[in-house]
Design a protein around this motif. Sequence first.
Motif, PDB file in Angstrom:
ATOM      1  N   VAL A   1       5.228  -0.956  -9.659  1.00  0.00           N
ATOM      2  CA  VAL A   1       5.971  -0.724  -8.416  1.00  0.00           C
ATOM      3  C   VAL A   1       7.719   0.162  -8.876  1.00  0.00           C
ATOM      4  O   VAL A   1       7.525   1.255  -8.126  1.00  0.00           O
ATOM      5  N   ARG A   2       8.117  -0.557 -10.375  1.00  0.00           N
ATOM      6  CA  ARG A   2       8.981   0.554 -10.499  1.00  0.00           C
ATOM      7  C   ARG A   2       8.794   1.092 -11.974  1.00  0.00           C
ATOM      8  O   ARG A   2       7.647   1.087 -12.660  1.00  0.00           O
TER       9      ARG A   2
ATOM     10  N   ASP B   1       4.945  16.659  -8.732  1.00  0.00           N
ATOM     11  CA  ASP B   1       4.358  15.670  -9.022  1.00  0.00           C
ATOM     12  C   ASP B   1       5.291  15.298  -9.856  1.00  0.00           C
ATOM     13  O   ASP B   1       5.207  14.327 -10.243  1.00  0.00           O
ATOM     14  N   THR B   2       6.916  15.751 -10.719  1.00  0.00           N
ATOM     15  CA  THR B   2       6.850  15.331 -11.661  1.00  0.00           C
ATOM     16  C   THR B   2       8.826  15.464 -10.753  1.00  0.00           C
ATOM     17  O   THR B   2       9.260  16.292 -10.573  1.00  0.00           O
TER      18      THR B   2
ATOM     19  N   LEU C   1      10.006  11.506  -7.877  1.00  0.00           N
ATOM     20  CA  LEU C   1      10.036  10.496  -8.818  1.00  0.00           C
ATOM     21  C   LEU C   1       8.627   9.476  -7.989  1.00  0.00           C
ATOM     22  O   LEU C   1       7.190   9.043  -8.891  1.00  0.00           O
ATOM     23  N   TYR C   2       8.525   9.320  -7.017  1.00  0.00           N
ATOM     24  CA  TYR C   2       7.143   8.898  -6.493  1.00  0.00           C
ATOM     25  C   TYR C   2       5.942  10.581  -6.000  1.00  0.00           C
ATOM     26  O   TYR C   2       6.248  11.192  -5.471  1.00  0.00           O
ATOM     27  N   GLN C   3       4.714  10.195  -5.251  1.00  0.00           N
ATOM     28  CA  GLN C   3       3.595  11.084  -4.681  1.00  0.00           C
ATOM     29  C   GLN C   3       3.258  10.417  -3.110  1.00  0.00           C
ATOM     30  O   GLN C   3       2.799   9.366  -4.038  1.00  0.00           O
TER      31      GLN C   3
ATOM     32  N   GLY D   1      12.904  -7.769 -10.960  1.00  0.00           N
ATOM     33  CA  GLY D   1      12.835  -6.453 -10.284  1.00  0.00           C
ATOM     34  C   GLY D   1      12.346  -5.715  -9.382  1.00  0.00           C
ATOM     35  O   GLY D   1      12.365  -4.626  -9.688  1.00  0.00           O
TER      36      GLY D   1
ATOM     37  N   LYS E   1       3.471   5.797   2.074  1.00  0.00           N
ATOM     38  CA  LYS E   1       3.019   5.913   0.173  1.00  0.00           C
ATOM     39  C   LYS E   1       3.403   4.110   0.587  1.00  0.00           C
ATOM     40  O   LYS E   1       4.202   3.664   0.876  1.00  0.00           O
ATOM     41  N   ALA E   2       2.072   3.629   0.157  1.00  0.00           N
ATOM     42  CA  ALA E   2       2.335   2.235   0.084  1.00  0.00           C
ATOM     43  C   ALA E   2       1.621   1.794  -1.089  1.00  0.00           C
ATOM     44  O   ALA E   2       1.147   2.706  -2.045  1.00  0.00           O
ATOM     45  N   PHE E   3       1.934   0.583  -1.744  1.00  0.00           N
ATOM     46  CA  PHE E   3       2.401  -0.185  -2.642  1.00  0.00           C
ATOM     47  C   PHE E   3       1.200  -1.405  -2.814  1.00  0.00           C
ATOM     48  O   PHE E   3       1.306  -1.847  -1.949  1.00  0.00           O
TER      49      PHE E   3
ATOM     50  N   ARG F   1      -1.933   8.583 -12.685  1.00  0.00           N
ATOM     51  CA  ARG F   1      -1.685   9.864 -12.620  1.00  0.00           C
ATOM     52  C   ARG F   1      -3.531  10.034 -11.680  1.00  0.00           C
ATOM     53  O   ARG F   1      -2.946   9.869 -10.470  1.00  0.00           O
TER      54      ARG F   1
ATOM     55  N   ASP G   1       1.272   8.936  -0.481  1.00  0.00           N
ATOM     56  CA  ASP G   1      -0.022   9.006  -0.342  1.00  0.00           C
ATOM     57  C   ASP G   1      -0.648  10.150   0.905  1.00  0.00           C
ATOM     58  O   ASP G   1      -2.032  10.524   0.492  1.00  0.00           O
TER      59      ASP G   1
ATOM     60  N   ARG H   1      -3.133   8.186  -8.569  1.00  0.00           N
ATOM     61  CA  ARG H   1      -2.092   9.368  -7.598  1.00  0.00           C
ATOM     62  C   ARG H   1      -3.165   9.100  -6.152  1.00  0.00           C
ATOM     63  O   ARG H   1      -2.360   9.041  -5.010  1.00  0.00           O
ATOM     64  N   PRO H   2      -3.802   9.977  -5.520  1.00  0.00           N
ATOM     65  CA  PRO H   2      -4.214   9.929  -4.521  1.00  0.00           C
ATOM     66  C   PRO H   2      -5.010   9.187  -3.865  1.00  0.00           C
ATOM     67  O   PRO H   2      -4.561   9.525  -2.472  1.00  0.00           O
ATOM     68  N   THR H   3      -4.837   7.979  -4.151  1.00  0.00           N
ATOM     69  CA  THR H   3      -5.321   6.923  -2.860  1.00  0.00           C
ATOM     70  C   THR H   3      -3.617   6.158  -3.532  1.00  0.00           C
ATOM     71  O   THR H   3      -3.668   5.189  -2.709  1.00  0.00           O
ATOM     72  N   GLY H   4      -2.851   6.565  -4.244  1.00  0.00           N
ATOM     73  CA  GLY H   4      -1.676   5.560  -3.904  1.00  0.00           C
ATOM     74  C   GLY H   4      -1.335   4.147  -4.891  1.00  0.00           C
ATOM     75  O   GLY H   4      -1.104   3.140  -4.572  1.00  0.00           O
ATOM     76  N   ALA H   5      -2.662   3.975  -5.942  1.00  0.00           N
ATOM     77  CA  ALA H   5      -2.741   2.309  -6.080  1.00  0.00           C
ATOM     78  C   ALA H   5      -2.203   2.613  -7.650  1.00  0.00           C
ATOM     79  O   ALA H   5      -2.620   2.373  -8.572  1.00  0.00           O
ATOM     80  N   VAL H   6      -0.728   2.828  -7.060  1.00  0.00           N
ATOM     81  CA  VAL H   6       0.252   2.501  -8.860  1.00  0.00           C
ATOM     82  C   VAL H   6       0.144   0.935  -9.355  1.00  0.00           C
ATOM     83  O   VAL H   6       0.022   0.115  -8.330  1.00  0.00           O
TER      84      VAL H   6
END
Lengths: 353, 510
Positions: free
Chosen positions: A351-352, B70-71, B52-54, B398, B11-13, A340, B56, A343-348
């Motif tokens: 990945v899954r 958000d959800t 599911l994702y938010q 995965g 969106k970046a991971f 949560r 960036d 989120r703003p920075t997107g550094a989750v």
Amino acid sequence: MTQRLRGVLMPLYAVVTGLILGAVIMAVARYNPWSAYVALFSGAFGNLSAIGTTITYAVPLVLTGLGIALAFRAGLFNIGAEGQYWMGAIVAVWIGYHFAAWPWYIHIPVAALAAMLAGALWGGVIPGLTKAFVGAHEVITTMMLSYIAIFFGHYLLEQGPMMAPGFIPQSPAVTASATIPYAPWLPTLTGGFWITLVVIALTHILLFHTTLGYKLRAVGANAAAARYGGMNVAWFTVLSLGLSGALAGLAGALQMLGVEGQLSDTFSSGYGYTAIVVALLARNNPIGILFSGIFFAALSAGSQSMQIDSGVSPYMTDVITGIIVFFVAADRLYTYVRVRRARPTGAVGEVRA
Amino acid sequence: MSTLEIRHLRKAFPGVIANDDVNLLVQSGETHAILGENGAGKSTLIKMISGLYQPDQGEILIDGEARRFDTPRDAIHVGIGVVHQHFMLIPALTVAENVVLGSELSKGRFQRSKTEAAVAEISRSFGLPLDPSARVRDLSVGMQQRIEIVKALYRKVRILILDEPTAVLTPQETRELFVVMRQLKAEGIPIVFISHKLEEVREIADTVTVMRLGKTVQTHPVAGTTSAQLANWMVGRDVVFSDHPPASTGIGDTLLEVDRLTVLDERKVQAVRALTFAVRAGEIYGVAGIDGNGQTELVEAIAGLRPVQSGVIRFQGRSLAKVGVRGRLRAGISYVPQDRQRDGLVLTFTLTENLMLRDLSRPFSRGGFLTRKAARQRAQELLTEFDVRPDNPSALAGSLSGGNQQKVILAREVASRPKLLIAVQPTRGLDVGAIEGIHRQLLRLRDEGNAVLLVSLELEEILALADRIAVMHAGQIITELPRDQADIETIGLAMTGERRAAVTSEEGST
């Protein structure tokens, strides 16, 4: 964040949260949490002798925890380690006082191996086979067998075949040839600790460096894929529960031969249950189990001096343990909060979803 | 009448930019296809649209109004309905129960008859026949997908998103789905259709947006595009369409013989019934058929994963009755299972660990001990050779996209140098580039004198690759044809169980 770092940080969060909430409870009860924790810490690690005691406490927790972790890794929940520990203790003590003529280098290994065999039988072969071929769930079978073992122990001691002459329900003491000595330079440190270190290393190697451990983890992570990979899932169920029971049995043996010296009726170990927490906190990592085992041993070793110095009931450490268990079990909560925030920075982190 | 607009979504991971500057405008009442290879970022985009994702950066606008989800609940509330590739249904519940799950008619008591009536009403008015009281576990994949659509309609969907809906369907079911989609379009519901199949996009969509490497590269009305053009945008280079690769050059000895084989399914019903066929070295033997006609059971019996009730399976003349999974693998039988996530991979293991799942020998271990460095090196070679992205041996299985997961499985199965490769739906859910690569591997195996047993629900795939084609229906091979005598009509008819009298090729049926 790397997987490895997460594996260390999560348990730390749980421990810290447990200690903080424990402090809050103490403060509400009008105790000084700071002085209580200082007393707890110095009771557990304050001097060399205290450290030795703490480590000696940790030995059965670590060994039993390793066994539980091994089963967890294979996707199985060995909840009956307590009974396997008892079976190991019974067998080790019986051999320990029966064969006085044996030299120590035969007596100790035979007693320990027999105890492991007994634990393996109790924890692995019976629940493993019933799971593999009849479908009986191991949580039920290991737990029920655990009661049988504990009450079997009581029967042996209370006017039973293993009761020593006299009126106290306890077994004869094991002979000197079967006694594992304390460290000569630290009389509170059991010799079983060295064996424990070796077993940790062996378990780590087994799990992460052998094909057998690889298969065991594959079965635990995805049984369908393991079957497709040609692994006999039933066999691995028996094997991993068996190894799990063997380690609990070894814990019982080392406790009897190295610490208690005899089986007594009044004592109820509870190690088999605390060890579940030890394994959980360490996320089933053999090396982590050494530390989490020592941590829980320190909680109980230090609780006495906490009571003496600051008047806090020793049961407070059980409260802390409970809180930690809660937060270990709820570690998804941390992940959730972190995701949560991130989120703003997107550094989750994951990945899954 | 609703519209969906996406502006500069990003969106970046860690280590991956999944979506970057994605723009999309879906007009009311149109069917808008999003076309892209696996890993192009389609799924990430859908996950952002469905909450599911938010994101960036960037905006999602519904009817011109910026929204933040958000959800998934937020997205559903606004009227976004997603039918995912993997259905979100509870098999033990009935159709009606699944449809209303989470938004029941009333709190407290479950009003069965009222609910079933409501569901029946929706399915009738939109032309989606369904039995509201049937249990989901008893229904075919196509039917389950229909439930998902009804579920969205029940929630008053304003924009319907279908994520690779045809990947799991038979040709017939796909045709039925398209009928439904046209109907929904007539009702004015805009549909976002995610796909990587060019023909389908051209058949059903009004507008197409092509994604590549996380970006939207083109938006174009479908009328006036060619398949070659679309493929070009999608892959970023020219794709050669060779609908008929060269036929087998040399047929060798019989490798696999299945003789009057009977196999039971989980319910102890005969799924394969006294089935007989043979596969020879140097050929691709294609098994066509509608899902659930015993293909899975047949293949699992050959791979050693399912007991044989009666009959014999012989490999190189030797009965496999007493040979286990490992023994069969060692004898030269490789197997690419249908469900790559359930059977093919351990998702929580690294790619290296997955590449050694079926064969721990040589570089992966020695004397019972894992040889990490050599294993990693071997894994790296395989990942590079089979163009798996990312080609990092330590990545978790995965974390890969479906297409790349499949490449890992194929790499593992082909690397063991099989004499017979059993491949079930090897290209299910994959994009043009990946399909091309996998087909090339199958043809290469064949041309090297090995046999391939290809089981696929996609007729085009069978027709494009197989040297001989068998059609399975109700546990039996109903017809078997050499490729040059096979055509879509004959096979399609056989798939429904009709053994047309006109099928009088000299071999006839088995």
